[in-house]
Design an enzyme around this catalytic site. Structure first.
Site, PDB file in Angstrom:
ATOM      1  CG  HIS A 156       9.815  -2.286  -3.613  1.00  0.00           C
ATOM      2  ND1 HIS A 156       9.536  -1.991  -4.929  1.00  0.00           N
ATOM      3  CD2 HIS A 156      11.009  -1.697  -3.342  1.00  0.00           C
ATOM      4  CE1 HIS A 156      10.517  -1.269  -5.440  1.00  0.00           C
ATOM      5  NE2 HIS A 156      11.427  -1.076  -4.498  1.00  0.00           N
ATOM      6  CB  SER A 287     -16.934  -8.349  12.456  1.00  0.00           C
ATOM      7  OG  SER A 287     -17.446  -9.551  11.925  1.00  0.00           O
TER       8      SER A 287
END
Length: 498
Positions: A156, A287
């Site tokens: 999870h 980036s």
């Protein structure tokens, strides 16, 4: 007009390998048609059909590969006739005039189109399989190298019982092994359409061979031998071979897309946690604005190759490769009776795209698996942040062994755990559960044993053994990769196009 003036699919210009692009290129496709016409003429002559001269066969053999002039002849003829197969019959007849009146004898258009698709898909799988085997080999080596390094497991997406870095990679390996098996199975069971006539009854060939079915069977046996299909022809065909074949193949190949998404998504999550990274070159820019960034570009590209937005107004997102079987299922189910043309245009797009996408994905995975990086100290720090909670059950068992009540020990741990969680979540502090246990008089009987319960390797079970057994020498992975050994040995890392 410049090549920069017209649209080119990114699969062609940016992602797929040259060999896969050549395979599905027009020259190879239509040269395959010519081979099929030659093989048909040869087989018909070999089983006794008269009138096929040595000169006709020789001219056909000399003009199997289309020239640019051949394509121009076919283009002009198709503009007149509006039929691509007959345009190429005409162009082949111009190149091999002695064979002009004998080409396509007894055949329907699907003799060349369908048999060519089967040949191209077979050859495409032959290109994919060794590349997939190479990816499995590289990832298996990584799994073996890291099989002993404890790391957080997640269920999870919450910290769970420890596994090892290599054990997680071995799970990825196993999924890729399933893809290898599935594609191999489709490759091994593939058959040929052969010469079946216009609706699959072979009526036209019965006319040619004066109702001698044995000669037709022999002709198809020869065709399969010439084309390289040892399994023979499909027992039943209509005007086409059953499009169920395409669906089965697409399911196998598209399964690779689902696996790639799963693996690359895991790597992207681990990169966010700074425990694992894909290769990142010294001069690479992550980036244009944020100079510090090390984005998982390769994994993102692989996932991006698979992304297709469907019914965007409803927010339903599919995956490009994974979604292609839907197209093949629709093509199969929407084909009427002995054949309708619903399957024509879409298959010209879907079949090449299926294999070009898979090829692109394997190039990306090869690059990722060639240089996976892990950060052991970061991994260990994360483990030690969580291990006090994981050790709590062992601490309870130690207390029980010292004579305490299991329920009382559980309640003491529960209270202290919630206090430690509050420090982590609300105060931004460090997990201090162990310190709290050591400061609680109730646990004094085992204070001296607590530190020995915090070794991460105590919590990884048989993970290292599992990796060794599965990926190591004599294991299933090595056995499965044996036929690809020479290719793997010679394979390098394919340079990605920018």
């Amino acid at each position: 007009m410049s090549a920069y003036d017209t649209y080119k699919t990114p699969l062609d210009s940016r992602y797929s390998s040259d060999e896969m692009k050549r395979l599905f290129g027009a020259r190879n496709r239509h040269s395959t048609w010519r081979k099929l016409w030659l093989w048909l003429a040869e087989a018909e002559r070999e089983v006794g059909l008269e009138g096929i001269s040595d000169e006709a066969l020789q001219q056909m053999r000399e003009h199997l590969v289309l020239t640019d002039e051949d394509f121009e002849v076919a283009r002009v003829e198709e503009a007149i006739r509006k039929h691509d197969v007959m345009a190429h019959v005409h162009a082949f007849g111009v190149a091999a005039p002695a064979a002009a009146g004998l080409l396509h004898l007894g055949a329907t258009s699907c003799y060349v189109t369908d048999n060519a698709e089967l040949i191209l898909m077979r050859d495409a799988m032959d290109l994919l399989l060794p590349k997939l085997a190479t990816c499995i080999h590289k990832l298996s080596a990584f799994a073996l190298e890291t099989k002993d390094i404890p790391t957080l497991g997640f269920t999870h997406f919450q910290p769970a019982q420890l596994i090892t870095v290599g054990r997680r990679a071995a799970q990825w390996v196993q999924d890729l092994m399933m893809d290898l098996r599935n594609i191999e199975q489709q490759r091994q069971q593939l058959r040929f359409r052969g010469g079946m006539g216009t609706t699959g009854t072979q009526a036209s060939f019965m006319e040619l061979f004066h109702n001698d079915g044995a000669k037709i069977d022999k002709m198809n046996e020869l065709l399969c031998k010439k084309a390289g299909f040892p399994n023979g022809t499909y027992d039943i065909s209509v005007q086409t071979y059953s499009r169920k074949v395409d669906l089965d193949i697409s399911n196998a190949v598209a399964g690779l897309g689902a696996t790639a998404i799963h693996i690359c998504s895991d790597i992207r999550h681990l990169a966010s946690m700074k425990t694992m990274e894909e290769p990142f070159s010294k001069t690479q820019i992550g980036s244009s604005a944020m100079a510090y960034k090390r984005n998982p570009m390769l994994s993102e590209r692989i996932c991006s190759l698979l992304i297709e937005v469907m019914l965007a107004n409803y927010g339903i997102v599919g995956r490009k490769l994974r979604s292609l079987p839907v197209n093949f299922a629709d093509t199969y189910s929407d084909n009427w009776l002995e054949r309708s043309l619903d399957d024509s245009a879409i298959r010209r797009i879907d079949i090449p795209e299926l294999f070009l996408l898979a090829d692109s994905i394997l190039i990306g995975l090869n690059n990722v698996f060639s240089g996976l990086v892990i950060y052991p100290k970061r991994i260990h720090a994360q483990v030690m942040d969580e291990i006090p909670f994981m050790a709590s059950e062992n601490i309870i068992m130690k207390m029980v062994a010292a004579g305490a009540s299991r329920q009382e020990a559980h309640e003491q741990i529960r209270v202290l755990s919630h206090q430690a969680s509050d420090v982590v979540k609300n105060q931004g502090g460090k997990n201090d559960l162990i310190e709290r246990i050591k400061a609680t008089e109730y646990f004094k009987p085992i204070w001296n044993e607590i530190d020995s319960l915090l070794d991460p390797k105590l919590f990884t079970g048989r993970a290292p053994e599992m990796v060794q057994k599965y990926c190591g020498e004599g294991g299933p992975v090595q056995e499965k990769l044996a036929p690809y050994k020479e290719y793997i040995k010679s394979a390098g890392t394919v340079e990605l196009k920018v």
